[in-house]
Design a protein around this motif. Structure first.
Motif, short mmCIF file in Angstrom:
data_model
loop_
_atom_site.label_atom_id
_atom_site.label_comp_id
_atom_site.label_asym_id
_atom_site.label_seq_id
_atom_site.Cartn_x
_atom_site.Cartn_y
_atom_site.Cartn_z
N ALA A 203 0.90 -1.26 -0.09
CA ALA A 203 0.05 -0.05 0.07
C ALA A 203 0.77 1.30 -0.01
CB ALA A 203 -0.87 0.09 0.92
N LYS A 204 0.40 2.29 -0.44
CA LYS A 204 1.21 3.76 -0.58
C LYS A 204 1.17 3.75 0.85
CE LYS A 204 -0.36 5.03 -5.09
NZ LYS A 204 -1.23 5.92 -6.07
N LYS A 205 2.16 4.83 1.08
CA LYS A 205 2.53 5.59 2.54
C LYS A 205 1.89 6.95 2.61
CE LYS A 205 4.65 1.78 3.91
NZ LYS A 205 4.66 0.77 2.84
N CYS A 206 1.06 7.39 3.72
CA CYS A 206 0.78 8.60 3.62
C CYS A 206 2.04 9.48 4.05
CB CYS A 206 -0.04 8.79 5.10
SG CYS A 206 -0.66 10.28 5.36
N PHE A 207 2.08 10.54 3.11
CA PHE A 207 3.08 11.66 3.35
C PHE A 207 3.27 12.03 4.82
CE2 PHE A 207 4.61 16.05 2.41
CZ PHE A 207 5.79 15.63 1.78
N HIS A 208 2.24 12.21 5.46
CA HIS A 208 2.14 12.82 6.82
C HIS A 208 2.64 11.98 7.88
CE1 HIS A 208 1.52 15.45 10.01
NE2 HIS A 208 0.43 14.49 10.75
#
Length: 324
Positions: A203-208
């Motif tokens: 899954a993509k990782k949250c930028f924050h």
């Protein structure tokens, strides 16, 4: 003399035909108990010869096959079927079983895997000619688990997915190796993952917060965010679908940006937000102006992109500056 001998022989032949018909239709004939063969055996009380060796069958057991009367010795040697297992003749006195034009001694009709006798048991006939009991046949021909490659026995706990089958305990996550059982799962190629491992790995990782985004999310400047992470840096107001601005990798709602971040116009003293009217800004020696505020203090001539003179906190056009 020769004629008399012939006459006597013909009479004897007529008698034999009569006896044959009599014994064929009599209650003394019976079906062999070893299988479905249509051979008839009986004991002769009159002169009767074997079709092959011509031995007298008087008082002896014989077999009738294809309308021929054969002694048991000739039958075993010439007429008997060959056992598919031991390759030996199945004699007149032996019990015989047959299936699809193949024949067996009763004792030879066994499971090819566990050797269990199958004369009175259900069995499976395989394409390669082997005979197996129901249990061994299921193991040999049944569906094989994609995890351990052993047979999935009928009635056992299993998982089916895309026409493939697994033992329930073999249906495991490729990453953590734990059985998935009733949990949700996702696939990547031919590999199966539980939801937590799939999110962690793919899954993509949250930028924050740098944590996986399992569903939904927001994209800003090609970076993914959780919806709950995309909030104002100051007041924590959710900004999905709202106007916002960014400053030094932080995002702010319009109100907080005006109050806490935006520079104040040196002319009107209001914040320079970059929204709407006043998006153009003039910067000079640490001061900032809205473009529409960058005017001569005396004649109000706009000085954006023109020569000007800074005198104290005010700006002047060159002509007005000479009159000071």
């Amino acid at each position: 003399m020769l004629l008399g001998s012939c006459t006597s022989t013909l009479e004897k032949f007529d008698l034999l035909c009569y006896l044959e018909e009599r014994y064929t239709n009599s209650n003394m004939a019976f079906r062999h108990s070893g299988g479905p063969r249509s051979y008839l055996t009986s004991t002769m009380t009159e002169r009767f010869d074997c079709f092959y060796c011509r031995d007298n069958l008087h008082g002896k057991k014989y077999v009738q096959k294809d309308e021929k009367h054969v002694c048991t010795k000739c039958f075993d040697k010439i007429c008997a079927n060959t056992c598919a297992e031991c390759r030996r003749p199945i004699g007149a006195d032996a019990k015989e079983l047959h299936h699809k034009n193949r024949h067996w001694h009763e004792d030879c009709f066994r499971c090819a895997k566990c050797y269990k006798p199958l004369a009175s048991e259900p069995f499976n006939a395989r394409d390669d000619g082997k005979i197996m009991c129901g249990k061994c046949g299921s193991r040999e021909d049944g569906n094989r688990c994609q995890g351990c490659y052993k047979v999935v026995m009928p009635g056992s706990q299993n998982v089916e997915y895309k026409k493939k089958v697994w033992h329930e305990e073999c249906f495991k996550c490729f990453e953590c190796k734990l059985a998935i059982r009733a949990q949700s799962f996702l696939t990547k190629g031919d590999d199966i993952y539980c939801a937590p491992c799939h999110d962690k790995k793919f899954a993509k990782k949250c930028f924050h917060c740098k944590q996986p985004i399992s569903s939904g999310g927001i994209s800003y400047q090609d970076n993914p965010w959780h919806s709950e992470c995309f909030v104002c840096r100051t007041c924590r107001k959710p900004l999905a679908g709202e106007r916002f601005t960014a400053h030094e990798n932080n995002i702010f709602c319009v109100d907080c940006y005006k109050t806490d971040v935006a520079k104040k116009c040196h002319g009107c003293k209001n914040p320079i937000t970059g929204f709407g009217h006043g998006t153009n800004v003039v910067n000079y020696e640490g001061y900032a102006w809205h473009e529409y505020c960058f005017n001569c203090k005396k004649c109000c001539l706009t000085l954006a992109n023109k020569r000007f003179v800074l005198n104290g906190d005010h700006i002047y056009c060159p002509d007005c500056a000479k009159k000071l």
